[in-house]
Motif scaffolding. Structure first.
Motif, PDB file in Angstrom:
ATOM      1  N   GLN A 104       1.567   7.513 -11.519  1.00 61.45           N
ATOM      2  CA  GLN A 104       2.518   7.473 -12.939  1.00 61.45           C
ATOM      3  C   GLN A 104       1.375   6.800 -13.762  1.00 61.45           C
ATOM      4  N   LEU A 105       0.519   5.891 -13.478  1.00 65.80           N
ATOM      5  CA  LEU A 105      -0.360   5.434 -14.323  1.00 65.80           C
ATOM      6  C   LEU A 105      -1.067   6.404 -15.147  1.00 65.80           C
ATOM      7  N   VAL A 106      -1.682   7.060 -14.363  1.00 66.66           N
ATOM      8  CA  VAL A 106      -2.610   8.193 -14.563  1.00 66.66           C
ATOM      9  C   VAL A 106      -1.566   8.948 -15.881  1.00 66.66           C
ATOM     10  N   GLN A 107      -0.808   9.519 -15.397  1.00 68.04           N
ATOM     11  CA  GLN A 107       0.452  10.199 -16.324  1.00 68.04           C
ATOM     12  C   GLN A 107       0.434   9.599 -17.481  1.00 68.04           C
ATOM     13  N   LEU A 108       0.820   8.463 -17.405  1.00 67.44           N
ATOM     14  CA  LEU A 108       0.929   7.607 -18.789  1.00 67.44           C
ATOM     15  C   LEU A 108      -0.318   7.684 -19.555  1.00 67.44           C
ATOM     16  N   GLU A 112       0.819  -1.273  -0.108  1.00 63.26           N
ATOM     17  CA  GLU A 112      -0.128  -0.075   0.057  1.00 63.26           C
ATOM     18  C   GLU A 112       0.868   1.312  -0.002  1.00 63.26           C
ATOM     19  N   ALA A 113       2.067   1.029   0.356  1.00 62.96           N
ATOM     20  CA  ALA A 113       3.074   2.390   0.401  1.00 62.96           C
ATOM     21  C   ALA A 113       3.449   2.754  -0.925  1.00 62.96           C
ATOM     22  N   LYS A 114       3.474   1.723  -1.797  1.00 62.37           N
ATOM     23  CA  LYS A 114       3.820   1.918  -3.173  1.00 62.37           C
ATOM     24  C   LYS A 114       2.737   2.382  -3.861  1.00 62.37           C
ATOM     25  N   LEU A 115       1.491   2.207  -3.742  1.00 65.38           N
ATOM     26  CA  LEU A 115       0.266   2.452  -4.589  1.00 65.38           C
ATOM     27  C   LEU A 115       0.204   3.787  -5.010  1.00 65.38           C
ATOM     28  N   PRO A 116       0.359   4.973  -4.077  1.00 67.41           N
ATOM     29  CA  PRO A 116      -0.015   6.399  -4.412  1.00 67.41           C
ATOM     30  C   PRO A 116       0.831   6.595  -5.839  1.00 67.41           C
ATOM     31  N   ALA A 117       2.272   6.613  -5.441  1.00 69.88           N
ATOM     32  CA  ALA A 117       3.098   6.994  -6.579  1.00 69.88           C
ATOM     33  C   ALA A 117       2.705   6.116  -7.849  1.00 69.88           C
ATOM     34  N   LEU A 118       2.455   4.870  -7.664  1.00 68.90           N
ATOM     35  CA  LEU A 118       2.266   3.866  -8.953  1.00 68.90           C
ATOM     36  C   LEU A 118       1.215   4.407  -9.785  1.00 68.90           C
TER      37      LEU A 118
END
Lengths: 495, 495
Positions: free
Chosen positions: B26-30, B17-23
């Motif tokens: 990035q997906l939205v940016q993609l 869950e710590a990794k999710l927000p950044a990920l």
């Protein structure tokens, strides 16, 4: 019903061939003109067995440039067609503007055949005829030139014709037992056909009865009818275009809708933990309901409308997360493609009507016709006013087919919108979500309120009601949407 | 085969869950970037039963903006799909540029399932894999980013996973007898899957094996892979765009084609009465042959290519007059619509592949890619050079499905073209048939000769040969076309 002349006395081969060169030249000219016209032609050739529907279509096709013509005949529906409302297959067959679609029988074939097989009882027949009337009115209102020809033979003429065809070895294959059956029950079929013709003989889509006894006269009559109706249509269009546009888009048609909109309390509160707990509950419930609908082969259509920045995207995301990704499709509605523009505005939505058991989520929808198109003048007043009825009819067709139509209007206050616009501008990765057009639309807020109000009042049917979602609080809005979706699905699945 | 990391050691919920927000950010940016990119993403999630294809697709979909994603899973083919070549259903599912298509299993599912049921024997499997390789190469050559994930579990892990799912009442419905069957024949399926993966692991469409044991690690791995491949793809595209364009379009690749073209005698003579008599004979024969093909559920595709004013329109008209208007469709190929432009150039032709037993007549065709697009620079040299193979492959797919592909090149001399252009300009009702572009193309006559020559030499296959039609004499040309159509149909129907 106008009866076209021709057929009473036999037309000699010589007289026929003398007329052909000029006629064919005129048909080519028609197609050249049509190519640059903003409308299409739908030519329906229906009539009794042995009346020569196929032959007259072939003859006419031979006279026309085949590159601008498509011919359709509808036999057994495919499984993809059966899983959608009746008219879906006809919608998808429609030619683009500038082209001619020739229909062998068309929507009339099935209606008449089912009646003949007694598969369609009285009320079903009336419903079918109403569907046809609405469909043809919608096309004609949109500028389509509809020409409907009924090829007529008396019972004796039909019998002679079938005998004649059966006796020639080149044509014997075309006479089937069902043709003879049609001759035996001629009187009953004639009564039904008469009823169908009477009930679908309307302005914009009139029938012409053509005596089919003499083939040559029949062919000439159809071609002449096509030329004549095309000329009339061109003239009428010119008159129409020059007629007034004085109606203002910002006067409400039905003020009660706007009142309902303005009376909506917007500032609810919902704490994060409470939201999360309830969300999980409703997501689980929605997941079960969608699966239940799917196994009952019931499709679901979700419609999301709302102000810019009202939170449609986020709400769709939460809702979609309850559904298996393989079972839903989100259709973001932006500017139509040029192919879509070349059709009736509902065509692009008919295209995406889901197969049985699947879910379509429209992010904005056909309601653009009575919102942005009304206010920006993309649709003329007569067009957007007509749209209320067309939309109601469209949604009714969906629901009658068993599709559950769930519609949300996400309402925020003008201040809240401003806050969100500014927040978007301040956040680098949200910048793409805001542009000049959003600011422009915002300046027309009160005009939009009128249009939204009319929409809510005029398209709020029991079979597809509007859910108004107070959306100043995002959590509250999302939860409301899940809850109302569950409620409507539950009710729909019980019926 | 690259194996992506992840899964070996369990990932804690907290670390996940710590990794999710950044990920997710990035997906939205993609997606925002992708929206303005001239390519699409095809993401295939395949793998063993119980590997969590559905769950990982659902998770990933939840992270992405659903408005830019479509998810597909292919079960039973519909009847409309069964009546066309295997790949038709995949062609029609392709997303437009700027969007992501997520495929559950996809073209691999059927291939593997049929093997498991032993319905597909060795040679069939190899043919299927060749089809897939060609399809993916064509997409990737066209700029599509293809990402293929294989979710892997050992036999024991799979067994444990199925037990676990079966024990929980919320998930028990997802475990079927066929899943357990897959576990029993695990080793055999693994061998086949290994073979399939090896044979379809190619540049532009590589597989990544993902350990599916730990769900959280699996999800992260897939999302990270998507991000990383997207970045690589963007970089590679930038390099590609700046690379050379020095190849000239007017140098022949295979001079024999042009020689064949120039050696064609053009000035035949045919008297009107002889023409009419023979025409009737061949029209009758063609009519019978098309009906014969139709009752054998064989479709026919006619392709008409030729110089401007070579007489394609008239020839199509005569040919079409032999066919029942309800059984054929003429597709005039002009500029692509914007939806068509957003796909591979073959997409618009795949669209119109006829259902079993029907006829499609293309008035100009996919050969535009190696003619006008080559000479006008609408296609880059690598693109039009690749097209010869892609076209051969396309026509082979049609013929392997039983469709009869009949291709005509209508050849006239440069002088004859001039005469016809002038005649058009002199005749009021033919004026619409001539414009500046025709004159412009005419000036490039010798360049076109090179391109036509290459086309004739490089796409002249036994399964879809080119018929060269001397067309200075219209009557002779039309008759030749009818005759050659009959001959090819006769031969094809015997096999």
């Amino acid at each position: 019903m106008p009866k076209a002349s021709g057929g009473k006395q036999r037309l000699s081969k010589k007289a026929y061939e003398a007329k052909l060169p000029a006629l064919r030249e005129q048909l080519v000219q028609l197609q050249v003109k049509l190519k640059d016209s903003p409308f299409k032609i739908v030519l329906i050739i229906a009539g009794v067995e042995g009346g020569g529907r196929g032959e007259s279509i072939n003859t006419l096709s031979g006279w026309l440039d085949p590159r601008g013509v498509e011919t359709f005949s509808f036999h057994q529906a495919t499984d993809e067609e059966r899983e959608r409302p009746l008219m879906w297959r006809f919608w998808r067959s429609l030619p683009t503007v500038g082209r001619i679609g020739i229909y062998a029988g068309s929507w009339y074939t099935e209606t008449l055949r089912e009646e003949a097989e007694s598969a369609k009882t009285g009320p079903d027949l009336e419903l079918g005829l109403r569907r046809i009337r609405h469909f043809e009115k919608l096309l004609s209102d949109n500028g389509t030139l509809i020409i409907k020809v009924w090829l007529h033979l008396t019972k004796e003429q039909q019998r002679d014709r079938l005998r004649e065809l059966g006796a020639d070895e080149d044509t014997a294959w075309r006479v089937s037992e069902s043709d003879w059956h049609a001759n035996r029950i001629y009187d009953r079929l004639a009564r039904t056909a008469g009823h169908i013709i009477k009930e679908t003989h309307r302005r914009g889509a009139p029938w012409t009865i053509v005596d089919a006894q003499d083939e040559r006269a029949r062919n000439l009559t159809i071609a002449t009818l096509l030329l004549q109706r095309f000329r009339e249509h061109e003239r009428a269009r010119t008159r129409l275009q020059s007629s007034g546009r004085a109606v203002t888009a910002t006067t409400p048609l039905r003020p009660s809708g706007r009142r309902r909109l303005l009376a909506l309390p917007l500032d609810q509160h919902l704490a994060e933990p409470e939201y999360e707990e309830k969300r999980e509950k409703w997501l689980g419930r929605l997941n079960r309901l969608v699966r239940e609908a799917s196994s009952a082969k019931r499709s679901v259509v979700f419609v999301f409308e709302g102000w810019d920045a009202a939170g449609k995207g986020g709400a769709i995301r939460r809702l979609a997360s309850a559904i298996d990704a393989r079972d839903y499709r989100v259709i973001p509605v932006a500017k139509p493609t040029d192919e879509e523009k070349s059709h009736h505005y509902l065509w692009r939505f008919w295209r995406h009507v889901p197969r049985a058991g699947l879910v379509t989520i429209y992010d904005r929808s056909w309601y653009g016709r009575v919102l942005v198109e009304r206010l920006e003048g993309f649709a003329r007043p007569d067009e957007w006013k007509r749209a209320f009825r067309e939309i109601n009819d469209f949604e009714q067709q969906l629901t009658e087919h068993g599709i559950i139509v769930v519609k949300f209007w996400m309402q925020i206050s003008r201040d809240e919108q401003l806050r969100r616009f500014r927040a978007r501008e301040a956040t680098r990765y949200k910048l793409h979500k805001i542009n000049d057009e959003d600011w422009r639309n915002r300046r027309k807020w009160s005009a939009y309120e009128v249009a939204v109000g009319d929409m809510l009042a005029l398209t709020n049917n029991a079979f597809a009601p509007w859910h108004l979602i107070p959306s100043n609080n995002k959590r509250h809005a999302r939860l409301q949407i899940l809850k109302l979706a569950c409620q409507q699905l539950t009710t729909a699945l019980e019926t």
